[in-house]
Design a protein around this motif. Structure first.
Motif, PDB file in Angstrom:
ATOM      1  N   LEU A  21      -9.852 -21.133 -53.304  1.00 34.87           N
ATOM      2  CA  LEU A  21     -10.529 -21.960 -54.574  1.00 34.87           C
ATOM      3  C   LEU A  21     -10.520 -24.061 -54.201  1.00 34.87           C
ATOM      4  O   LEU A  21     -11.919 -23.997 -54.785  1.00 34.87           O
ATOM      5  CB  LEU A  21      -9.316 -21.602 -55.692  1.00 34.87           C
ATOM      6  N   LEU A  22      -9.670 -24.356 -54.159  1.00 35.32           N
ATOM      7  CA  LEU A  22     -10.048 -25.551 -53.347  1.00 35.32           C
ATOM      8  C   LEU A  22     -11.348 -26.409 -52.525  1.00 35.32           C
ATOM      9  O   LEU A  22     -12.370 -26.821 -53.193  1.00 35.32           O
ATOM     10  CB  LEU A  22      -8.549 -26.299 -53.027  1.00 35.32           C
ATOM     11  N   ARG A  23     -11.629 -25.324 -52.160  1.00 35.13           N
ATOM     12  CA  ARG A  23     -13.119 -25.665 -50.527  1.00 35.13           C
ATOM     13  C   ARG A  23     -14.059 -25.144 -51.027  1.00 35.13           C
ATOM     14  O   ARG A  23     -15.300 -25.599 -51.135  1.00 35.13           O
ATOM     15  CB  ARG A  23     -13.197 -25.016 -49.610  1.00 35.13           C
ATOM     16  N   ASP A  24     -14.362 -24.641 -52.242  1.00 39.18           N
ATOM     17  CA  ASP A  24     -15.163 -23.798 -52.726  1.00 39.18           C
ATOM     18  C   ASP A  24     -16.062 -24.880 -53.550  1.00 39.18           C
ATOM     19  O   ASP A  24     -15.772 -26.009 -53.962  1.00 39.18           O
ATOM     20  CB  ASP A  24     -14.940 -22.710 -53.943  1.00 39.18           C
ATOM     21  N   GLN A  25     -17.163 -25.199 -52.950  1.00 34.53           N
ATOM     22  CA  GLN A  25     -18.180 -26.059 -53.500  1.00 34.53           C
ATOM     23  C   GLN A  25     -18.374 -26.223 -55.120  1.00 34.53           C
ATOM     24  O   GLN A  25     -18.882 -26.704 -55.724  1.00 34.53           O
ATOM     25  CB  GLN A  25     -19.491 -26.438 -52.983  1.00 34.53           C
ATOM     26  N   LEU A  80       0.364 -37.338 -56.617  1.00 32.59           N
ATOM     27  CA  LEU A  80       1.325 -37.763 -57.060  1.00 32.59           C
ATOM     28  C   LEU A  80       1.803 -37.295 -58.162  1.00 32.59           C
ATOM     29  O   LEU A  80       3.074 -36.740 -57.543  1.00 32.59           O
ATOM     30  CB  LEU A  80       1.019 -39.394 -57.167  1.00 32.59           C
ATOM     31  N   ASP A  81       1.299 -36.334 -58.799  1.00 30.90           N
ATOM     32  CA  ASP A  81       1.397 -35.292 -59.736  1.00 30.90           C
ATOM     33  C   ASP A  81       2.662 -34.402 -59.938  1.00 30.90           C
ATOM     34  O   ASP A  81       3.668 -34.340 -60.024  1.00 30.90           O
ATOM     35  CB  ASP A  81       0.806 -35.286 -61.261  1.00 30.90           C
ATOM     36  N   GLY A  82       2.088 -33.864 -58.525  1.00 29.29           N
ATOM     37  CA  GLY A  82       2.682 -32.505 -58.044  1.00 29.29           C
ATOM     38  C   GLY A  82       3.628 -33.142 -57.505  1.00 29.29           C
ATOM     39  O   GLY A  82       4.786 -32.114 -57.088  1.00 29.29           O
ATOM     40  N   PHE A  83       3.768 -34.100 -56.383  1.00 34.40           N
ATOM     41  CA  PHE A  83       5.171 -34.139 -55.965  1.00 34.40           C
ATOM     42  C   PHE A  83       6.349 -34.603 -56.565  1.00 34.40           C
ATOM     43  O   PHE A  83       7.534 -34.106 -56.242  1.00 34.40           O
ATOM     44  CB  PHE A  83       4.039 -35.582 -54.606  1.00 34.40           C
ATOM     45  N   LEU A  84       6.086 -35.700 -58.039  1.00 33.69           N
ATOM     46  CA  LEU A  84       6.963 -36.369 -58.601  1.00 33.69           C
ATOM     47  C   LEU A  84       7.067 -35.352 -59.655  1.00 33.69           C
ATOM     48  O   LEU A  84       8.644 -34.493 -60.388  1.00 33.69           O
ATOM     49  CB  LEU A  84       6.366 -36.652 -59.985  1.00 33.69           C
ATOM     50  N   VAL A 104       0.380 -29.871 -53.519  1.00 39.64           N
ATOM     51  CA  VAL A 104       0.655 -30.973 -53.015  1.00 39.64           C
ATOM     52  C   VAL A 104       2.377 -30.204 -53.714  1.00 39.64           C
ATOM     53  O   VAL A 104       3.551 -30.442 -52.458  1.00 39.64           O
ATOM     54  CB  VAL A 104       0.836 -32.182 -53.634  1.00 39.64           C
ATOM     55  N   ASN A 105       2.804 -29.214 -54.694  1.00 44.99           N
ATOM     56  CA  ASN A 105       4.149 -28.985 -55.094  1.00 44.99           C
ATOM     57  C   ASN A 105       4.797 -27.827 -54.501  1.00 44.99           C
ATOM     58  O   ASN A 105       5.984 -28.036 -53.779  1.00 44.99           O
ATOM     59  CB  ASN A 105       3.918 -28.600 -56.715  1.00 44.99           C
ATOM     60  N   LEU A 106       3.822 -27.536 -53.966  1.00 48.72           N
ATOM     61  CA  LEU A 106       4.411 -25.947 -53.479  1.00 48.72           C
ATOM     62  C   LEU A 106       4.844 -27.307 -51.261  1.00 48.72           C
ATOM     63  O   LEU A 106       5.300 -26.581 -50.899  1.00 48.72           O
ATOM     64  CB  LEU A 106       2.891 -25.457 -52.454  1.00 48.72           C
ATOM     65  N   LEU A 160     -10.422 -28.480 -62.335  1.00 41.43           N
ATOM     66  CA  LEU A 160      -9.646 -27.063 -61.754  1.00 41.43           C
ATOM     67  C   LEU A 160      -9.526 -27.783 -60.297  1.00 41.43           C
ATOM     68  O   LEU A 160      -7.990 -27.717 -60.044  1.00 41.43           O
ATOM     69  CB  LEU A 160     -10.868 -26.151 -60.804  1.00 41.43           C
ATOM     70  N   PHE A 161      -9.999 -28.465 -59.365  1.00 33.87           N
ATOM     71  CA  PHE A 161      -9.924 -29.301 -58.115  1.00 33.87           C
ATOM     72  C   PHE A 161      -8.249 -29.596 -58.114  1.00 33.87           C
ATOM     73  O   PHE A 161      -7.554 -29.832 -57.190  1.00 33.87           O
ATOM     74  CB  PHE A 161     -10.985 -30.187 -58.096  1.00 33.87           C
ATOM     75  N   ARG A 162      -8.050 -30.737 -59.617  1.00 29.82           N
ATOM     76  CA  ARG A 162      -6.963 -31.776 -59.629  1.00 29.82           C
ATOM     77  C   ARG A 162      -5.756 -30.580 -59.669  1.00 29.82           C
ATOM     78  O   ARG A 162      -4.788 -30.961 -59.307  1.00 29.82           O
ATOM     79  CB  ARG A 162      -7.548 -32.589 -61.247  1.00 29.82           C
ATOM     80  N   GLU A 163      -6.147 -29.916 -60.964  1.00 35.29           N
ATOM     81  CA  GLU A 163      -5.367 -28.636 -60.983  1.00 35.29           C
ATOM     82  C   GLU A 163      -4.592 -28.211 -59.269  1.00 35.29           C
ATOM     83  O   GLU A 163      -3.701 -28.102 -59.178  1.00 35.29           O
ATOM     84  CB  GLU A 163      -5.662 -27.737 -61.722  1.00 35.29           C
ATOM     85  N   LEU A 164      -5.220 -27.933 -58.682  1.00 37.54           N
ATOM     86  CA  LEU A 164      -5.052 -26.729 -57.609  1.00 37.54           C
ATOM     87  C   LEU A 164      -4.851 -28.066 -56.278  1.00 37.54           C
ATOM     88  O   LEU A 164      -3.934 -27.867 -55.731  1.00 37.54           O
ATOM     89  CB  LEU A 164      -6.202 -26.642 -56.693  1.00 37.54           C
TER      90      LEU A 164
END
Length: 211
Positions: free
Chosen positions: A17-21, A84-88, A36-38, A27-31
């Motif tokens: 999904l992230l690669r899809d232009q 950053l948010d996904g890591f934190l 990053v969380n994973l 949605l890109f930010r959410e993905l």
């Protein structure tokens, strides 16, 4: 350098999904945050901990807390900020530093334009956030700065990596105190230094093509 490619169906699904232009910035930010969380779960397997007493509703026992000094997470701005948010979410107790590193599109060499980090990183475990490991120059420069400042271990969390960038990191960091965790290893760099198939310019897709 140790390389870990996170081979998991959920990561592969979200990377597609992230690669899809057609994937727009919200949605890109959410993905990116979800990925990053994973990835952070894999990146923190060697996190230092110490035993502490804890009283449960039933008995006294011994648990584990993250050791002092606290880990330092360093996003390479601007694209690293989107991670950053996904890591934190996984590591909310981390301290945060920032480094501004960009690639000169003519020479493909890294240039530092901003830095906000502790002067002394003695005995620190550091985590660097950078979506793209392309030539490896920017990431290697950041990792070397952290090691020179006293960091004992540095783990880089990236979304995609080119073989050229991985080889560059392996040549510069032959020891086992540097680790790179990626969601995918791609095919190559093109003549412009972009990862193929990649996902485009991560910063632009996160925030728009602001000059």
């Amino acid at each position: 350098m140790q390389l870990h490619i996170a081979n998991h169906p959920l990561i592969s699904h979200k990377m597609t999904l992230l690669r899809d232009q057609r994937t727009q910035s919200p949605l890109f930010r959410e993905l990116v945050a979800e990925l990053v969380n994973l990835l952070s779960y894999e990146a923190t397997r060697t996190l230092r901990v110490e035993e502490v007493p804890v009283t449960t509703p039933v008995a006294q026992t011994t648990g584990l807390h993250v050791s002092q000094p606290l880990p330092l997470v360093v996003p390479i701005i601007r694209a690293g900020l989107g991670m950053l948010d996904g890591f934190l979410k996984l590591m909310p107790h981390s301290e945060v530093g920032f480094i501004g590193m960009r690639r000169n599109e003519t020479t493909l060499e890294p240039e530092t334009y901003a830095k906000r980090l502790p002067d002394d990183l003695a005995n620190r475990q550091c985590f660097v956030l950078d979506p793209m490991l392309a030539t490896g120059g920017s990431l290697a420069a950041t990792v070397q700065y952290l090691l020179d400042a006293g960091a004992t271990e540095v783990t880089a969390v990236c979304l995609v990596a080119a073989p050229e960038g991985i080889e560059f990191m392996e040549e510069h960091f032959p020891g086992d105190n540097v680790q790179v965790v990626v969601a995918a290893q791609d095919e190559c760099l093109n003549e412009h230094g972009f990862i193929v198939p990649g996902l485009g310019d991560a910063g632009d897709r996160l925030y728009g093509a602001a000059e």
